[in-house]
Design an enzyme around this catalytic site. Structure first.
Site, PDB file in Angstrom:
ATOM      1  N   LYS A  41       1.016  -1.365  -0.128  1.00  0.00           N
ATOM      2  CA  LYS A  41      -0.028  -0.453  -0.128  1.00  0.00           C
ATOM      3  C   LYS A  41       0.930   1.592   0.143  1.00  0.00           C
ATOM      4  CE  LYS A  41      -1.468   1.902   4.179  1.00  0.00           C
ATOM      5  NZ  LYS A  41      -1.101   2.952   4.259  1.00  0.00           N
ATOM      6  N   ASN A  42       1.537   1.109   0.736  1.00  0.00           N
ATOM      7  CA  ASN A  42       2.459   2.786   1.133  1.00  0.00           C
ATOM      8  C   ASN A  42       3.439   3.077   0.026  1.00  0.00           C
ATOM      9  OD1 ASN A  42       1.033   2.649   3.254  1.00  0.00           O
ATOM     10  ND2 ASN A  42       2.662   2.200   4.957  1.00  0.00           N
ATOM     11  N   ARG A 111      -3.953  10.452   4.371  1.00  0.00           N
ATOM     12  CA  ARG A 111      -3.038  12.036   4.675  1.00  0.00           C
ATOM     13  C   ARG A 111      -2.125  11.693   3.378  1.00  0.00           C
ATOM     14  NH1 ARG A 111      -2.727  13.676   9.154  1.00  0.00           N
ATOM     15  NH2 ARG A 111      -1.049  14.516   8.965  1.00  0.00           N
ATOM     16  N   CYS A 135      -5.328  12.907  13.320  1.00  0.00           N
ATOM     17  CA  CYS A 135      -5.244  11.673  13.718  1.00  0.00           C
ATOM     18  C   CYS A 135      -4.793  11.073  14.363  1.00  0.00           C
ATOM     19  CB  CYS A 135      -3.943  11.911  12.490  1.00  0.00           C
ATOM     20  SG  CYS A 135      -2.986   9.879  12.054  1.00  0.00           S
ATOM     21  N   ARG A 140       1.856  13.904  13.375  1.00  0.00           N
ATOM     22  CA  ARG A 140       2.091  13.458  12.271  1.00  0.00           C
ATOM     23  C   ARG A 140       2.060  15.089  11.577  1.00  0.00           C
ATOM     24  NH1 ARG A 140      -0.644   8.518   9.819  1.00  0.00           N
ATOM     25  NH2 ARG A 140       1.074   8.247   8.772  1.00  0.00           N
ATOM     26  N   ILE A 142       4.123  18.281   8.846  1.00  0.00           N
ATOM     27  CA  ILE A 142       4.653  18.373   7.888  1.00  0.00           C
ATOM     28  C   ILE A 142       5.656  19.460   7.757  1.00  0.00           C
ATOM     29  CG2 ILE A 142       3.008  17.181   6.473  1.00  0.00           C
ATOM     30  CD1 ILE A 142       2.129  20.936   6.227  1.00  0.00           C
ATOM     31  N   ASP A 143       6.862  19.725   8.725  1.00  0.00           N
ATOM     32  CA  ASP A 143       7.235  20.875   8.886  1.00  0.00           C
ATOM     33  C   ASP A 143       8.010  20.352   7.438  1.00  0.00           C
ATOM     34  OD1 ASP A 143       7.392  18.921  10.618  1.00  0.00           O
ATOM     35  OD2 ASP A 143       9.509  20.791  11.836  1.00  0.00           O
ATOM     36  N   LEU A 144       8.939  19.557   7.819  1.00  0.00           N
ATOM     37  CA  LEU A 144      10.009  18.579   7.091  1.00  0.00           C
ATOM     38  C   LEU A 144       9.552  19.158   5.522  1.00  0.00           C
ATOM     39  CD1 LEU A 144      11.115  16.438   9.470  1.00  0.00           C
ATOM     40  CD2 LEU A 144      12.077  18.421   8.897  1.00  0.00           C
ATOM     41  N   ASP A 326       4.835  -0.367  12.274  1.00  0.00           N
ATOM     42  CA  ASP A 326       3.549  -0.788  12.328  1.00  0.00           C
ATOM     43  C   ASP A 326       3.575  -1.527  11.803  1.00  0.00           C
ATOM     44  OD1 ASP A 326       2.451   2.049   9.911  1.00  0.00           O
ATOM     45  OD2 ASP A 326       4.182   1.398   8.877  1.00  0.00           O
ATOM     46  N   ARG A 418      -8.743  -0.309   4.847  1.00  0.00           N
ATOM     47  CA  ARG A 418      -7.752   0.681   4.420  1.00  0.00           C
ATOM     48  C   ARG A 418      -6.504   0.072   3.847  1.00  0.00           C
ATOM     49  NH1 ARG A 418      -7.694   6.127   6.804  1.00  0.00           N
ATOM     50  NH2 ARG A 418      -6.554   6.823   5.116  1.00  0.00           N
TER      51      ARG A 418
HETATM   52  N1  EPU Z   1       7.221  14.234  11.067  1.00  0.00           N
HETATM   53  C1  EPU Z   1       8.151  14.870  11.783  1.00  0.00           C
HETATM   54  N2  EPU Z   1       7.492  16.331  10.544  1.00  0.00           N
HETATM   55  C2  EPU Z   1       7.773  16.006   8.720  1.00  0.00           C
HETATM   56  C3  EPU Z   1       6.542  14.959   8.577  1.00  0.00           C
HETATM   57  C4  EPU Z   1       7.208  13.628   9.950  1.00  0.00           C
HETATM   58  O1  EPU Z   1       7.732  15.047  12.933  1.00  0.00           O
HETATM   59  O2  EPU Z   1       7.541  16.505   8.202  1.00  0.00           O
HETATM   60  C5  EPU Z   1       7.350  12.906  11.829  1.00  0.00           C
HETATM   61  C6  EPU Z   1       5.783  12.413  12.339  1.00  0.00           C
HETATM   62  O3  EPU Z   1       4.720  13.306  13.076  1.00  0.00           O
HETATM   63  C7  EPU Z   1       5.778  11.223  12.501  1.00  0.00           C
HETATM   64  C8  EPU Z   1       7.506  10.510  12.151  1.00  0.00           C
HETATM   65  O4  EPU Z   1       7.786  12.085  12.061  1.00  0.00           O
HETATM   66  O5  EPU Z   1       5.856  11.432  13.930  1.00  0.00           O
HETATM   67  C9  EPU Z   1       7.203   9.901  10.763  1.00  0.00           C
HETATM   68  O6  EPU Z   1       6.875  10.596  10.372  1.00  0.00           O
HETATM   69  P1  EPU Z   1       6.497  10.201   8.678  1.00  0.00           P
HETATM   70  O7  EPU Z   1       6.714  10.865   7.807  1.00  0.00           O
HETATM   71  O8  EPU Z   1       8.159   9.162   8.525  1.00  0.00           O
HETATM   72  O9  EPU Z   1       5.237   9.232   8.343  1.00  0.00           O
HETATM   73  P2  EPU Z   1       4.214   9.685   6.932  1.00  0.00           P
HETATM   74  O10 EPU Z   1       4.764   9.276   5.324  1.00  0.00           O
HETATM   75  O11 EPU Z   1       3.670  10.032   7.110  1.00  0.00           O
HETATM   76  C10 EPU Z   1       4.824   6.788   6.703  1.00  0.00           C
HETATM   77  C11 EPU Z   1       3.510   5.549   6.608  1.00  0.00           C
HETATM   78  C12 EPU Z   1       2.806   4.438   7.863  1.00  0.00           C
HETATM   79  C13 EPU Z   1       3.982   4.952   8.818  1.00  0.00           C
HETATM   80  C14 EPU Z   1       4.848   6.307   8.499  1.00  0.00           C
HETATM   81  C15 EPU Z   1       6.568   5.548   9.455  1.00  0.00           C
HETATM   82  C16 EPU Z   1       2.381   5.665   4.599  1.00  0.00           C
HETATM   83  C17 EPU Z   1       1.096   6.515   3.935  1.00  0.00           C
HETATM   84  N3  EPU Z   1       2.142   6.001   5.762  1.00  0.00           N
HETATM   85  O12 EPU Z   1       3.674   8.226   7.164  1.00  0.00           O
HETATM   86  O13 EPU Z   1       1.879   3.885   7.581  1.00  0.00           O
HETATM   87  O14 EPU Z   1       3.925   4.561   9.611  1.00  0.00           O
HETATM   88  O15 EPU Z   1       5.175   6.759   7.192  1.00  0.00           O
HETATM   89  O16 EPU Z   1       6.986   4.435   9.032  1.00  0.00           O
HETATM   90  O17 EPU Z   1       3.311   5.797   3.745  1.00  0.00           O
HETATM   91  C18 EPU Z   1       0.488   2.276   7.945  1.00  0.00           C
HETATM   92  O18 EPU Z   1       0.258   2.198   6.879  1.00  0.00           O
HETATM   93  O19 EPU Z   1      -0.617   1.892   8.590  1.00  0.00           O
HETATM   94  C19 EPU Z   1       0.878   4.317   8.271  1.00  0.00           C
HETATM   95  C20 EPU Z   1       0.569   4.658   9.285  1.00  0.00           C
END
Ligand code: EPU
Length: 437
Positions: A41-42, A111, A135, A140, A142-144, A326, A418
């Site tokens: 999925k991801n 998301r 969430c 979660r 998005i600052d980065l 996960d 999902r």
């Molecule tokens: N974070 C920040 N700033 C940012 C981005 C992320 O502080 O700009 C923090 C988040 O708040 C979080 C951590 O970094 O605490 C990890 O976030 P990441 O961006 O790596 O996660 P994501 O891209 O939102 C994906 C997967 C998630 C999985 C995470 C971690 C998808 C669609 N989702 O989320 O999958 O848990 O990476 O591996 O790819 C799931 O499949 O159930 C799921 C939630």
């Protein structure tokens, strides 16, 4: 017959309790046989967004039939892409991008769709993408994402719940991520594909799904190296050099991990086909520590046999290649019946222990201290009605139900649908007594 067991009989009259779809499991059946793992999925969701980078037709293969895939199709259709979802594949014609706004009603449900931001700003030089909103599992942020795109030369601002991005042109640069965020790595990498010059992402997420995404971009004409490591180098190309492409989605390591833990919870011996053992080393190593026998038949088969007893272990979730957040909840369901006390420390999300209250309803002895869960193994779990709060919590409750004594009913299935394709059918194929009503 105990009152619990009588619950599997079809209800004679429909009350409000019966109206919500549920999975019903009669626990205690060993799992045996073979199961084929679906596409990740991801990976596929991000590749659907990446298809927006190139005019022409792209074909994604080994695609699971999930509600998230259908929702992502709706998001990119809104932007002008033509999407056909077939059996195991998605065809995307992104010749004409007619809009650059991804609206709240779609992004708030999915998301992952926030990752259209990078392709839109790269190809259309402007984007308006809804902030995803709250969430269940954590903040979660998005600052980065924002900082990375700003470094590439985009002007970014938030207004009325939307992130706006605009640019005359993106220019490559070196970007260090404070933490290896998947989403930020993806958005920046996709935007950099069409930037002028070279972009280097340092401390990038190393997940296999990022490498799959880069392979797809490269098949479309991009020049990306190092994806799947902490340093990704993207040499920008012109839009005229990009075209549609065909790619195979990698196997879903999280679905594979779910089956691996299910066999530990129930006992038995199963073979996983179409999985990639290289993506699962942290998980396999933890299972071996817990007493499971795991054999790897490269390139895509894992055989697992549960041990007689489950040994307690400690585990800390970490970015890939560390132990995945996960699969934290599925691991917890197995440790709930281990021969001693285990500690799981969650470092990725602030609020990912939502399954604990439900596991306690099944008899688990789990206490929470900050970001750690102390799990004192009990001899057995007992079936109960439980509700899932997120995708992986749903998987954990199904695993717990498969191993428990008596009947478990899991609701909140929209989360499970999902991310898991035909989960109950696959478990039934392995001998579980499980169905959906
Ligand atoms: N974070 C920040 N700033 C940012 C981005 C992320 O502080 O700009 C923090 C988040 O708040 C979080 C951590 O970094 O605490 C990890 O976030 P990441 O961006 O790596 O996660 P994501 O891209 O939102 C994906 C997967 C998630 C999985 C995470 C971690 C998808 C669609 N989702 O989320 O999958 O848990 O990476 O591996 O790819 C799931 O499949 O159930 C799921 C939630």
């Amino acid at each position: 017959m105990t009152p619990q067991i009588s619950r599997v009989d079809p209800p004679t009259k429909q009350g409000p309790q019966e109206s919500e779809e549920r999975i019903i499991i009669r626990g205690g059946k060993p799992l045996n046989g073979e199961v084929t793992i679906s596409g990740a999925k991801n990976s596929v969701l991000k590749m659907m967004a990446a298809a927006l980078l190139a005019p022409g037709v792209s074909v994604l293969r080994n695609v699971p039939n999930l509600t998230d895939v259908h929702m992502m199709a709706d998001v990119i259709r809104t932007l002008g892409a033509k999407v056909t979802i077939g059996k195991d594949e998605v065809i995307i014609d992104a010749s004409d991008i007619t809009d650059f706004e991804a609206p709240y009603e779609l992004v708030s449900q999915l998301r992952a769709s926030f990752v259209v931001l990078g392709p839109l700003v790269a190809r259309c030089h402007q984007a308006k993408v809804s902030l995803p909103g709250g969430c269940a599992i954590g903040e979660r942020r998005i600052d980065l994402h924002e900082r990375g795109l700003k470094s590439l030369g985009a002007e970014i601002w938030c207004e009325h719940g939307y992130v706006h991005a605009t640019t005359d042109k993106l220019v490559g640069t070196r970007i260090y991520l404070d933490r290896p965020s998947n989403g930020a790595t993806e958005n920046i990498m996709l935007a950099a594909v069409l930037a002028e010059g070279q972009t280097i992402i340092e401390n990038a997420a190393q997940d296999p799904e990022i490498a799959n995404l880069a392979d797809f971009c490269n098949a479309m004409g991009a020049k990306i190296t190092g994806a799947g490591t902490y340093q990704i180098v993207i040499d920008g190309v012109k839009l005229s050099e990009m075209h549609g492409a065909t790619i195979d989605t990698i196997p879903d390591r999280l679905e594979a991990g779910t089956f691996l833990f299910a066999v530990m919870a129930t006992t038995g011996e199963i073979v996983l086909k179409n999985c990639n053992p290289h993506h699962l080393y942290s998980v396999i190593s933890k299972m071996q520590e817990m007493g499971a026998e795991v054999s790897i038949y490269s390139p895509d088969i894992i055989k697992v046999k549960s041990g007689k007893l489950i040994k307690p272990v400690d585990c800390t979730t970490l970015p890939y290649p560390g132990y995945p957040t996960d699969l934290q909840a599925p691991l917890m369901s197995v440790l709930a019946v281990a021969e001693g006390t285990s500690i799981i420390t969650e470092t990725i999300y602030e609020n990912r222990f939502m399954q604990v209250g439900e596991l306690r309803r099944m008899g688990a002895d789990i206490s929470l201290t900050g970001n750690a869960a102390v799990i004192k193994g009990v001899p057995k779990l007992t079936g109960a009605e439980v509700k899932s709060s997120d995708l992986r919590a749903a998987a954990a409750l199904v695993i717990a139900g498969l191993g428990a004594e008596g009947i478990t009913e899991v609701t909140g299935l929209r989360h499970m649908d999902r991310g898991y394709e035909n989960l109950e059918d696959k478990f039934r194929g392995l001998g579980a007594d499980i169905y959906r009503r």
